[in-house]
Structure formats: structure tokens, C-alpha cells
Design a protein around this motif. Structure first.
Motif, short mmCIF file in Angstrom:
data_model
loop_
_atom_site.label_atom_id
_atom_site.label_comp_id
_atom_site.label_asym_id
_atom_site.label_seq_id
_atom_site.Cartn_x
_atom_site.Cartn_y
_atom_site.Cartn_z
N ILE A 163 5.62 31.89 43.69
CA ILE A 163 4.42 32.71 43.57
C ILE A 163 4.78 34.10 44.08
O ILE A 163 5.29 34.24 45.19
CB ILE A 163 3.24 32.12 44.39
CG1 ILE A 163 2.90 30.72 43.87
CG2 ILE A 163 2.02 33.04 44.32
CD1 ILE A 163 1.87 29.99 44.71
N CYS A 164 4.53 35.11 43.26
CA CYS A 164 4.80 36.49 43.61
C CYS A 164 3.47 37.24 43.70
O CYS A 164 2.60 37.06 42.86
CB CYS A 164 5.67 37.14 42.54
SG CYS A 164 7.27 36.36 42.36
N PHE A 165 3.35 38.09 44.72
CA PHE A 165 2.12 38.85 44.88
C PHE A 165 2.38 40.04 45.78
O PHE A 165 3.37 40.10 46.50
CB PHE A 165 1.00 37.98 45.47
CG PHE A 165 1.35 37.35 46.78
CD1 PHE A 165 1.02 37.97 47.98
CD2 PHE A 165 2.02 36.13 46.83
CE1 PHE A 165 1.35 37.40 49.20
CE2 PHE A 165 2.34 35.54 48.05
CZ PHE A 165 2.01 36.17 49.23
N SER A 166 1.48 41.00 45.76
CA SER A 166 1.60 42.14 46.66
C SER A 166 0.31 42.34 47.47
O SER A 166 0.36 42.86 48.57
CB SER A 166 1.96 43.42 45.91
OG SER A 166 1.07 43.64 44.85
N SER A 187 16.42 29.93 36.83
CA SER A 187 15.76 30.25 38.09
C SER A 187 15.90 31.73 38.43
O SER A 187 15.07 32.28 39.13
CB SER A 187 16.31 29.37 39.22
OG SER A 187 17.65 29.70 39.48
N CYS A 188 16.93 32.38 37.94
CA CYS A 188 17.11 33.80 38.20
C CYS A 188 16.20 34.66 37.34
O CYS A 188 16.00 35.83 37.63
CB CYS A 188 18.56 34.21 37.95
SG CYS A 188 19.71 33.48 39.13
N ALA A 189 15.64 34.12 36.29
CA ALA A 189 14.84 34.91 35.36
C ALA A 189 13.49 35.32 35.96
O ALA A 189 12.92 36.31 35.54
CB ALA A 189 14.62 34.13 34.07
N ASP A 190 12.97 34.55 36.90
CA ASP A 190 11.67 34.85 37.49
C ASP A 190 11.83 35.74 38.71
O ASP A 190 11.92 35.27 39.82
CB ASP A 190 10.95 33.55 37.89
CG ASP A 190 10.68 32.65 36.70
OD1 ASP A 190 10.54 33.20 35.59
OD2 ASP A 190 10.62 31.43 36.88
N VAL A 219 7.86 31.77 52.55
CA VAL A 219 7.98 33.17 52.16
C VAL A 219 9.45 33.56 52.17
O VAL A 219 10.14 33.38 53.17
CB VAL A 219 7.17 34.08 53.11
CG1 VAL A 219 7.28 35.53 52.69
CG2 VAL A 219 5.70 33.64 53.14
N VAL A 220 9.92 34.10 51.06
CA VAL A 220 11.34 34.42 50.89
C VAL A 220 11.69 35.79 51.46
O VAL A 220 12.71 35.95 52.14
CB VAL A 220 11.72 34.37 49.39
CG1 VAL A 220 13.15 34.83 49.17
CG2 VAL A 220 11.52 32.97 48.85
N ILE A 249 5.93 40.33 47.22
CA ILE A 249 6.22 39.24 48.16
C ILE A 249 6.53 38.00 47.32
O ILE A 249 5.80 37.67 46.39
CB ILE A 249 5.02 38.98 49.08
CG1 ILE A 249 4.73 40.23 49.91
CG2 ILE A 249 5.28 37.77 49.97
CD1 ILE A 249 3.41 40.19 50.65
N GLU A 250 7.63 37.33 47.63
CA GLU A 250 8.06 36.16 46.88
C GLU A 250 7.98 34.92 47.75
O GLU A 250 8.40 34.95 48.91
CB GLU A 250 9.50 36.34 46.38
CG GLU A 250 10.00 35.17 45.59
CD GLU A 250 11.42 35.38 45.05
OE1 GLU A 250 11.89 34.49 44.34
OE2 GLU A 250 12.03 36.41 45.36
N THR A 251 7.43 33.84 47.21
CA THR A 251 7.34 32.59 47.94
C THR A 251 7.84 31.45 47.06
O THR A 251 7.77 31.52 45.84
CB THR A 251 5.89 32.28 48.36
OG1 THR A 251 5.09 32.08 47.20
CG2 THR A 251 5.30 33.40 49.19
N LEU A 252 8.35 30.40 47.70
CA LEU A 252 8.74 29.17 47.03
C LEU A 252 7.72 28.10 47.37
O LEU A 252 7.43 27.87 48.55
CB LEU A 252 10.12 28.73 47.48
CG LEU A 252 11.27 29.67 47.17
CD1 LEU A 252 12.56 29.16 47.81
CD2 LEU A 252 11.44 29.83 45.67
N VAL A 253 7.18 27.44 46.37
CA VAL A 253 6.17 26.41 46.58
C VAL A 253 6.85 25.17 47.17
O VAL A 253 7.85 24.68 46.65
CB VAL A 253 5.45 26.06 45.27
CG1 VAL A 253 4.52 24.88 45.46
CG2 VAL A 253 4.69 27.28 44.75
N LEU A 254 6.28 24.67 48.28
CA LEU A 254 6.80 23.47 48.93
C LEU A 254 5.96 22.24 48.59
O LEU A 254 6.49 21.16 48.35
CB LEU A 254 6.77 23.65 50.46
CG LEU A 254 7.54 24.84 51.01
CD1 LEU A 254 7.25 24.99 52.50
CD2 LEU A 254 9.02 24.68 50.75
#
Length: 118
Positions: A91-94, A19-22, A50-51, A28-33
Motif C-alpha cells: 500500500i502506497c500513500f502520502s 514485485s519491482c514493477a509496483d 512500513v518500508v 510512503i510504502e508499506t508491505l501488507v502483513l
């Protein structure tokens, strides 16, 4: 019993390391719910927490079939019309654009911010 504990510990360590590799590396980092079919059965609507950008989402208790799914601090719905993020846990995005807020729906959400990742 000792062997099963060691296996669980080793298995948990592997999960923790993977999990640390990604890393989002400044995005912007989010965790899918949760994900459900998108409007008019096109793509998906992906509910994320949103993390690292708390002003993007809102605190929301999500409900499903009359039961609380969970309360999350920074919920946003990502519109994914092409199923680009179909198998993602994060999901990561800017770059993104704001859409109209959600109303109604399976999780009984009201006013959740909706974005489209560019």
C-alpha cells in the motif's frame, strides 16, 4: 532434477521482476502483513510494515492464537472501512490521519499506531 531447478529459477525471476514493477515513487510504502475484519465488522484493519518511513510504525511481535506470527520493525494498522485495499500486497500513500491506537485484538497487539489513508 535439473529441469525443476531451472523452472524454479525462472519462476523466481518472474516473481522478482513483477514485485519491482509496483513502485511508490516518493510515497510512503508499506508491505501488507495481515488483514482482519474492521471494528463492528465494517471494512478491514490491515496490519502493515512500513518500508520507508520508520518513525511512523513501532517494532512489534504479532501473535495469533498463542503463536508468534512474526516480529516486524515498523508496524502500523491501516483502517480501511471501504475495503479500498482489499487485494493489495503493498500500500502506497502520502496523506493519512492518525487514529486512536489499537488495544486487544486477535493478534494481541497493544498500542499499535492506527492510520486512515486519505
Amino acid at each position: 532434477m535439473k529441469k525443476s531447478f531451472q523452472f524454479a529459477l525462472s519462476f523466481g525471476t518472474v516473481l522478482l521482476l513483477s514485485s519491482c514493477a509496483d513502485s511508490c515513487d516518493g510515497s510512503i510504502e508499506t508491505l501488507v502483513l495481515y488483514a482482519k475484519p474492521g471494528p463492528k465488522a465494517v471494512g478491514r484493519s490491515i496490519y502493515v510494515n512500513v518500508v520507508n518511513k520508520p518513525d511512523l510504525g513501532i517494532k512489534q511481535s504479532l501473535m495469533y492464537e498463542g503463536k508468534e506470527f512474526g516480529t516486524f520493525e515498523n508496524v502500523v494498522v491501516i483502517s480501511d472501512p471501504t475495503n479500498r485495499f482489499a487485494s493489495n500486497r503493498t500500500i502506497c500513500f502520502s496523506k493519512f490521519r492518525q487514529e486512536a491506537a489499537t488495544t486487544g485484538g486477535d493478534l494481541m497487539e497493544e498500542g499499535l499506531p492506527v492510520i486512515t489513508v486519505e
